[in-house]
Design a protein around this motif. Structure first.
Motif, mmCIF file in Angstrom:
data_model
loop_
_atom_site.group_PDB
_atom_site.id
_atom_site.type_symbol
_atom_site.label_atom_id
_atom_site.label_comp_id
_atom_site.label_asym_id
_atom_site.label_seq_id
_atom_site.Cartn_x
_atom_site.Cartn_y
_atom_site.Cartn_z
ATOM 1 N N PRO A 50 0.800 -1.233 0.000
ATOM 2 C CA PRO A 50 0.000 0.000 0.000
ATOM 3 C C PRO A 50 0.825 1.272 0.000
ATOM 4 O O PRO A 50 0.317 2.326 -0.366
ATOM 5 C CB PRO A 50 -0.828 -0.120 1.292
ATOM 6 N N LEU A 51 2.108 1.210 0.399
ATOM 7 C CA LEU A 51 2.954 2.408 0.452
ATOM 8 C C LEU A 51 3.960 2.446 -0.692
ATOM 9 O O LEU A 51 4.943 3.193 -0.613
ATOM 10 C CB LEU A 51 3.712 2.463 1.789
ATOM 11 N N ARG A 52 3.726 1.709 -1.748
ATOM 12 C CA ARG A 52 4.720 1.602 -2.814
ATOM 13 C C ARG A 52 4.923 2.912 -3.574
ATOM 14 O O ARG A 52 5.982 3.123 -4.162
ATOM 15 C CB ARG A 52 4.324 0.497 -3.788
ATOM 16 N N GLU A 53 3.933 3.794 -3.589
ATOM 17 C CA GLU A 53 4.053 5.066 -4.319
ATOM 18 C C GLU A 53 4.364 6.238 -3.397
ATOM 19 O O GLU A 53 4.313 7.386 -3.840
ATOM 20 C CB GLU A 53 2.765 5.340 -5.086
ATOM 21 N N GLU A 54 4.677 5.981 -2.148
ATOM 22 C CA GLU A 54 4.929 7.035 -1.184
ATOM 23 C C GLU A 54 6.381 7.010 -0.730
ATOM 24 O O GLU A 54 7.052 5.976 -0.768
ATOM 25 C CB GLU A 54 4.012 6.873 0.047
ATOM 26 N N SER A 55 6.865 8.184 -0.300
ATOM 27 C CA SER A 55 8.177 8.249 0.360
ATOM 28 C C SER A 55 7.982 7.841 1.815
ATOM 29 O O SER A 55 7.118 8.365 2.511
ATOM 30 C CB SER A 55 8.751 9.657 0.267
ATOM 31 N N VAL A 56 8.780 6.894 2.281
ATOM 32 C CA VAL A 56 8.580 6.274 3.588
ATOM 33 C C VAL A 56 9.804 6.516 4.460
ATOM 34 O O VAL A 56 10.949 6.410 4.002
ATOM 35 C CB VAL A 56 8.317 4.759 3.453
ATOM 36 N N GLY A 213 -2.116 -9.365 0.665
ATOM 37 C CA GLY A 213 -3.114 -9.389 -0.391
ATOM 38 C C GLY A 213 -4.361 -8.585 -0.055
ATOM 39 O O GLY A 213 -4.948 -7.940 -0.920
ATOM 40 N N ASP A 214 -4.759 -8.611 1.217
ATOM 41 C CA ASP A 214 -5.964 -7.883 1.616
ATOM 42 C C ASP A 214 -5.708 -6.384 1.760
ATOM 43 O O ASP A 214 -6.628 -5.581 1.569
ATOM 44 C CB ASP A 214 -6.498 -8.440 2.932
ATOM 45 N N PHE A 215 -4.488 -5.983 2.109
ATOM 46 C CA PHE A 215 -4.146 -4.571 2.302
ATOM 47 C C PHE A 215 -3.170 -4.126 1.213
ATOM 48 O O PHE A 215 -2.061 -3.678 1.480
ATOM 49 C CB PHE A 215 -3.528 -4.359 3.688
ATOM 50 N N SER A 216 -3.603 -4.229 -0.016
ATOM 51 C CA SER A 216 -2.720 -3.909 -1.146
ATOM 52 C C SER A 216 -2.849 -2.469 -1.615
ATOM 53 O O SER A 216 -2.039 -2.003 -2.413
ATOM 54 C CB SER A 216 -3.016 -4.838 -2.321
ATOM 55 N N THR A 217 -3.857 -1.751 -1.126
ATOM 56 C CA THR A 217 -4.066 -0.369 -1.566
ATOM 57 C C THR A 217 -4.048 0.575 -0.372
ATOM 58 O O THR A 217 -4.229 0.168 0.786
ATOM 59 C CB THR A 217 -5.406 -0.229 -2.315
ATOM 60 N N TRP A 218 -3.863 1.851 -0.682
ATOM 61 C CA TRP A 218 -3.839 2.890 0.352
ATOM 62 C C TRP A 218 -5.178 2.982 1.076
ATOM 63 O O TRP A 218 -5.230 3.050 2.314
ATOM 64 C CB TRP A 218 -3.479 4.229 -0.300
ATOM 65 N N LYS A 219 -6.268 2.995 0.339
ATOM 66 C CA LYS A 219 -7.575 3.156 0.956
ATOM 67 C C LYS A 219 -7.954 1.967 1.837
ATOM 68 O O LYS A 219 -8.750 2.116 2.768
ATOM 69 C CB LYS A 219 -8.643 3.353 -0.131
ATOM 70 N N ARG A 220 -7.394 0.811 1.549
ATOM 71 C CA ARG A 220 -7.688 -0.357 2.402
ATOM 72 C C ARG A 220 -6.954 -0.260 3.737
ATOM 73 O O ARG A 220 -7.487 -0.675 4.772
ATOM 74 C CB ARG A 220 -7.274 -1.634 1.666
ATOM 75 N N LEU A 221 -5.741 0.301 3.729
ATOM 76 C CA LEU A 221 -4.972 0.416 4.965
ATOM 77 C C LEU A 221 -5.385 1.634 5.777
ATOM 78 O O LEU A 221 -5.489 1.570 7.006
ATOM 79 C CB LEU A 221 -3.478 0.486 4.636
ATOM 80 N N PHE A 222 -5.643 2.747 5.077
ATOM 81 C CA PHE A 222 -5.998 3.997 5.772
ATOM 82 C C PHE A 222 -7.446 4.367 5.411
ATOM 83 O O PHE A 222 -7.713 4.868 4.319
ATOM 84 C CB PHE A 222 -5.062 5.137 5.358
ATOM 85 N N ILE A 223 -8.330 4.108 6.328
ATOM 86 C CA ILE A 223 -9.720 4.486 6.112
ATOM 87 C C ILE A 223 -9.889 5.982 6.402
ATOM 88 O O ILE A 223 -9.028 6.607 7.016
ATOM 89 C CB ILE A 223 -10.663 3.664 7.003
ATOM 90 N N ASP A 224 -10.993 6.528 5.938
ATOM 91 C CA ASP A 224 -11.299 7.932 6.223
ATOM 92 C C ASP A 224 -11.805 8.018 7.664
ATOM 93 O O ASP A 224 -12.942 7.673 7.965
ATOM 94 C CB ASP A 224 -12.359 8.457 5.251
ATOM 95 N N ARG A 225 -10.933 8.472 8.540
ATOM 96 C CA ARG A 225 -11.294 8.541 9.960
ATOM 97 C C ARG A 225 -12.253 9.682 10.264
ATOM 98 O O ARG A 225 -12.790 9.763 11.363
ATOM 99 C CB ARG A 225 -10.025 8.716 10.816
ATOM 100 N N PHE A 226 -12.437 10.598 9.306
ATOM 101 C CA PHE A 226 -13.246 11.795 9.560
ATOM 102 C C PHE A 226 -14.444 11.877 8.610
ATOM 103 O O PHE A 226 -14.905 12.965 8.285
ATOM 104 C CB PHE A 226 -12.368 13.038 9.414
ATOM 105 N N ASP A 227 -14.930 10.707 8.169
ATOM 106 C CA ASP A 227 -16.140 10.722 7.352
ATOM 107 C C ASP A 227 -17.367 11.082 8.178
ATOM 108 O O ASP A 227 -18.396 11.486 7.633
ATOM 109 C CB ASP A 227 -16.341 9.371 6.662
#
Length: 619
Positions: A50-56, A213-227
């Motif tokens: 999930p963090l493959r496109e981010e600077s870590v 496999g279940d947490f392969s995307t950003w939105k799957r790992l980081f939900i919108d905590r302020f919806d």
């Protein structure tokens, strides 16, 4: 059963129980070690998933070895915190290394904002009192934090509410599960947790067991905590004289375009506005609460500047603004100048020179009748007044000469007469100042109310020659709330009406202000703006929900609602305070007829002079 056998019977279960307690403890320790050794693999799955496109950036607790993370294929930034301060607070800077291996010794201190997208923090204890969690450095401004705990007793609720995770827009916690039968060879199981701080119930959210496999995307790992921000009270502290952005009307009701923007976002994101407004405030008194966090949004006039970017979070821009210059409309030209106004000075000079030179040339050509130079000049000037000559020459070259001059005179006469009609019916004003260069070259000085705005100081220290000239001609009026209007701005208005100064203030506000005072008909706003820029909301830098305001402003801007609210607010001021200007037909008044009577009297005087000249020459 004798006493010895009875004693052995009692001691056997106790010894057996001791062995049963000792064996699981050893197994649990081995499992904890297995969990710690498994963390580098999880970090590797995170940065390639999930963090493959981010600077870590990776943060390790004190005493942790970074060598075990060398197996990760992707390069990471290793952050090492300085020793904690005596009061338990976090350090003011961090040490950066370009890798997780041997590069750690070559680190550098970083005091500015860290340009890191995601921070992965590894905690080796269930204790949430780690200084990083409680007092993170001020220069941390990451978009997301992943906290990995290696303790099976990790306190999820406490860890997710620590300042580090709470002030970050996106946050996730990975906690290992304690197995029923600890085994040193078993694969540790981690579970992912999130925290929704502003919902009515169910703050703790279980996202499931960690699996790449279940947490392969950003939105799957980081939900919108302020919806859902039902329980959130957004603190707003503002000044009520910032028309058209935020102001209080004559009835004490709060209005303004920015209030409409906040109201729309409050309805969409379901937070409550806690609005505190005052009248007698300086610029620093408005910004300090947002800088310190006691107030969360600044909704008065706020331009995008690099300095503010370091101190606040600036939202996406929503309106092009800047600073405007208000000047007195130049007085009408004298009525007698209306006769001369249709032609420019150069045209008048060229016409007179042409008429004189043509008179001399005509006198030299026309020798059939021995007339004086004055008589020949009168014949030439008759063409300018649409009069035909008394005698037509017989020579063809002289007739051709008069034909060319008659055509030229006819063109000049039509041009002058056509433009004169417009001049006599429309008031004639001298050229207005419309650019900063023209204002700097003029005799006008600048007047501004000293309410803490940084623009006057920027003028004085500017390297631009035009702006520096304006800065040297700047006069600041001290803030004084004893005046009737806002902060004592009236002295600048008086100076503008006296024709000695130009008034300098925010672009929309200064136009509204002169509308309200009723000076719209005698003043005008320059077309060019000073320091043009985009307006933004300034938000407390560590507010985790700040991106929601960005999303709301972006949607309202794209829908065109912000521009509509701005136009509606400005039209409201024009309708309420503007002058009644009829667009119907206007009857001629005596002032409009002065010009033709001046021309009639002037023509009579010229005719009298010509008659006297002819009478004298003939006698």
């Amino acid at each position: 059963m004798n006493l010895l056998n009875f004693s052995l019977f009692l001691l056997f279960p106790m010894g057996h129980a001791f062995r049963l307690l000792q064996e699981p403890s050893d197994a649990a320790s081995a499992y904890d070690e297995r969990v710690r050794s498994f963390v580098p693999q999880i970090v590797g799955e995170l940065v390639t998933g999930p963090l493959r496109e981010e600077s870590v950036a990776l943060v390790l607790q004190e005493g942790q070895d970074s060598g075990s993370f060398g197996c990760i294929d992707r390069p990471l930034t290793l952050l090492r915190l300085p020793p904690a301060s005596p009061d338990g607070g976090g350090g003011g800077e961090v040490v950066i290394s370009n890798g997780t291996g041997s590069g750690e010794e070559g680190g550098r201190s970083e005091r500015g904002p860290l340009k890191v997208g995601v921070i992965v923090v590894v905690a080796t204890s269930e204790d949430d009192s780690w200084s990083l969690l409680q007092s993170p450095p001020e220069n941390w401004n990451a978009s997301a934090v992943v906290l990995i705990s290696t303790s099976t007793n990790c306190r999820k609720t406490d860890l997710l509410q620590t300042p580090l995770l709470f002030r970050t827009p996106s946050a996730a916690l990975l906690c290992p599960l304690a197995p029923r039968k600890p085994d040193a060879q078993s694969r540790p199981l981690f579970r992912v947790w999130a925290w929704k701080p502003f919902v009515v119930a169910d703050h703790l959210v279980d996202l499931g067991a960690w699996n790449p496999g279940d947490f392969s995307t950003w939105k799957r790992l980081f939900i919108d905590r302020f919806d859902d921000m039902t329980t959130k009270f957004v603190q707003v502290f503002a000044q009520t004289v910032d028309r058209p952005l935020f102001y209080s009307d004559s009835d004490g009701k709060l209005k303004g375009m920015n209030l409409k923007i906040l109201g729309a976002m409050s309805s969409a994101f379901r937070f409550t506005l806690n609005l505190t407004s005052k009248f007698e405030l300086s610029w620093d008194q408005l910004l300090d609460p947002v800088r310190e966090g006691s107030s969360e949004i600044f909704i008065n006039f706020g331009l995008m500047t690099p300095e503010r970017m370091r101190e606040f979070h600036m939202t996406v821009p929503y309106l092009l603004e800047g600073y405007g210059i208000m000047l007195q409309i130049p007085p009408l030209l004298p009525r007698w100048k209306n006769i001369l106004y249709p032609f420019d000075v150069t045209v008048w000079i060229a016409t007179v020179v042409s008429a004189l030179s043509t008179s001399i040339a005509y006198h030299l050509l026309y020798r059939e009748y021995e007339k004086s130079l004055i008589n020949n000049a009168i014949s030439i000037f008759q063409g300018l007044l649409s009069h035909s000559p008394e005698v037509v020459p017989e020579q063809w070259r002289t007739r051709l000469f008069l034909l060319l001059w008659s055509v030229s005179s006819w063109i000049l006469n039509i041009s002058y007469t056509s433009n004169l009609i417009a001049v006599l019916t429309i008031p004639v004003f001298p050229k207005r100042i419309e650019t900063m260069q023209e204002l700097a070259d003029s005799d006008y000085r600048l007047c501004v109310l000293d309410y803490g705005d940084p623009a006057p100081e920027a003028l004085r220290t500017s390297d631009h020659p035009v702006l520096a000239t304006l800065g040297r001609k700047l006069d600041q009026v001290p803030l004084n709330h004893s005046f009737f209007y806002w902060g004592g701005i009236e002295p600048c208005v008086y100076k503008v009406l006296n024709g000695t100064h130009a008034h300098f203030d925010t672009y929309s506000f200064i136009q509204v202000f002169y509308h309200i005072l009723g000076h719209e008909s005698v003043t005008y706003r320059m077309k060019e703006r000073l320091y043009p820029g985009y307006l933004v909301f300034l938000i407390y830098k560590h507010a985790p929900w700040r991106f929601k305001i960005d999303v709301g402003i972006q949607r309202l801007t794209e829908a065109g609602l912000i521009q509509k609210w701005y136009d509606d607010t400005m039209d409201e001021f024009r309708d309420k305070f503007g002058e009644d200007r009829s667009l119907g037909q206007l009857a001629f008044s005596l002032s409009h007829l002065q010009g033709p009577f001046y021309i009639l009297m002037g023509g009579a005087c010229i005719s009298l002079m010509c008659f006297c000249g002819e009478y004298i020459t003939q006698s």
